[in-house]
Design an enzyme around this catalytic site. Structure first.
Site, mmCIF file in Angstrom:
data_model
loop_
_atom_site.group_PDB
_atom_site.id
_atom_site.type_symbol
_atom_site.label_atom_id
_atom_site.label_comp_id
_atom_site.label_asym_id
_atom_site.label_seq_id
_atom_site.Cartn_x
_atom_site.Cartn_y
_atom_site.Cartn_z
ATOM 1 N N SER A 137 -4.191 -6.903 -1.342
ATOM 2 C CA SER A 137 -5.009 -5.986 -0.571
ATOM 3 C C SER A 137 -5.417 -4.834 -1.483
ATOM 4 O O SER A 137 -4.576 -4.196 -2.100
ATOM 5 C CB SER A 137 -4.232 -5.459 0.638
ATOM 6 O OG SER A 137 -5.072 -4.676 1.471
ATOM 7 N N GLU A 186 -6.152 0.944 -6.057
ATOM 8 C CA GLU A 186 -4.895 0.222 -6.250
ATOM 9 C C GLU A 186 -5.040 -1.181 -5.697
ATOM 10 O O GLU A 186 -5.913 -1.464 -4.885
ATOM 11 C CB GLU A 186 -3.727 0.962 -5.567
ATOM 12 C CG GLU A 186 -3.976 1.385 -4.118
ATOM 13 C CD GLU A 186 -3.526 0.368 -3.080
ATOM 14 O OE1 GLU A 186 -2.975 -0.675 -3.481
ATOM 15 O OE2 GLU A 186 -3.734 0.614 -1.890
ATOM 16 N N HIS A 192 0.801 -1.234 0.000
ATOM 17 C CA HIS A 192 0.000 0.000 0.000
ATOM 18 C C HIS A 192 0.833 1.284 0.000
ATOM 19 O O HIS A 192 0.302 2.358 0.286
ATOM 20 C CB HIS A 192 -0.964 0.045 1.194
ATOM 21 C CG HIS A 192 -2.059 -0.957 1.120
ATOM 22 N ND1 HIS A 192 -3.057 -0.919 0.175
ATOM 23 C CD2 HIS A 192 -2.308 -2.066 1.865
ATOM 24 C CE1 HIS A 192 -3.872 -1.933 0.344
ATOM 25 N NE2 HIS A 192 -3.437 -2.654 1.350
#
Length: 219
Positions: free
Chosen positions: A112, A138, A63
């Site tokens: 994720s 994303e 992330h």
């Protein structure tokens, strides 16, 4: 709008020596441990908008927007879920090469998805939250899918921005830090006093609430 995360197991169909991989970022109709079910069509609007931009969501490491490690070359919904195909820049990025090695041996834990949830509903019969419209930002490769951290962060960020977290988010956050389902529901209905009896289970629940308070306070 508040960005959230949806953590899923890494379902890789294949990964080759050139850093190309394919798999599923999400599987439809499966109730996860946090009572979320993604249904077919949840990504369709977002994917159409990305197609209009002639782009796809970013391929990130953990992330971190400062650490892209490749590109997605294809992303679509099929009968099973969100199919993704990507390429890691293993010849130009040491971090991508490292991620590739972990993918090949199976030590990378999950995908994720960074997203905004546009539409959902609660299904009482399934006791689950039906995710109907997901705006993808994303899709990251992550070592461990961090559901607990992500949900706590969602609630904390909402409070910091002057927003009121949905009751469902707050209840699930209470469960993330250790409360049972019944304790979380009691706390939401009656407040702290609902946990006043001093048995072992409640003592653990109170400690969990103290830990959660420390997180919100930034300790």
């Amino acid at each position: 709008m508040l960005k959230k995360r949806l953590d899923v197991p890494l379902k890789i169909k294949s990964v080759n020596d050139a850093g190309e991989f394919e798999g599923y970022g999400s599987v439809f109709g499966v109730k996860d441990s946090y009572s979320d079910i993604v249904i077919k069509g949840a990504f369709s609007k977002s994917l159409s908008e990305w197609e209009e931009k002639e782009r796809l969501p970013a391929l990130l490491w953990q992330h971190k927007i400062s650490e892209p490690i490749g590109i997605y070359t294809e992303m679509k919904e099929d009968e099973n879920g969100l199919y993704v195909k990507g390429r890691l820049l293993i010849d130009d990025d040491p971090l991508a090469k490292r991620a590739h090695a972990h993918m090949k041996v199976g030590s990378l834990g999950g995908l994720s998805i960074g997203y905004v949830l546009n539409d959902y509903e609660y299904d009482s019969e399934k006791d689950a939250f039906i995710l109907k419209d997901i705006d993808l930002w994303e899709v990251s490769l992550v070592t461990f899918p961090a559901n607990d951290e992500a949900r706590i962060s969602d609630v904390k960020n909402a409070l910091e921005q002057g927003e009121t977290p949905r009751p469902s988010e707050m209840e699930r956050t209470l469960r993330d830090v250790g409360l049972s389902r019944s304790q979380a529901k009691a706390f939401m209905a009656k407040g702290y006093g609902a946990l006043s009896p001093r048995d072992a289970e409640t003592e653990q629940a109170l400690n969990s609430l103290k830990s959660l308070s420390n997180v919100f306070a930034g300790e």
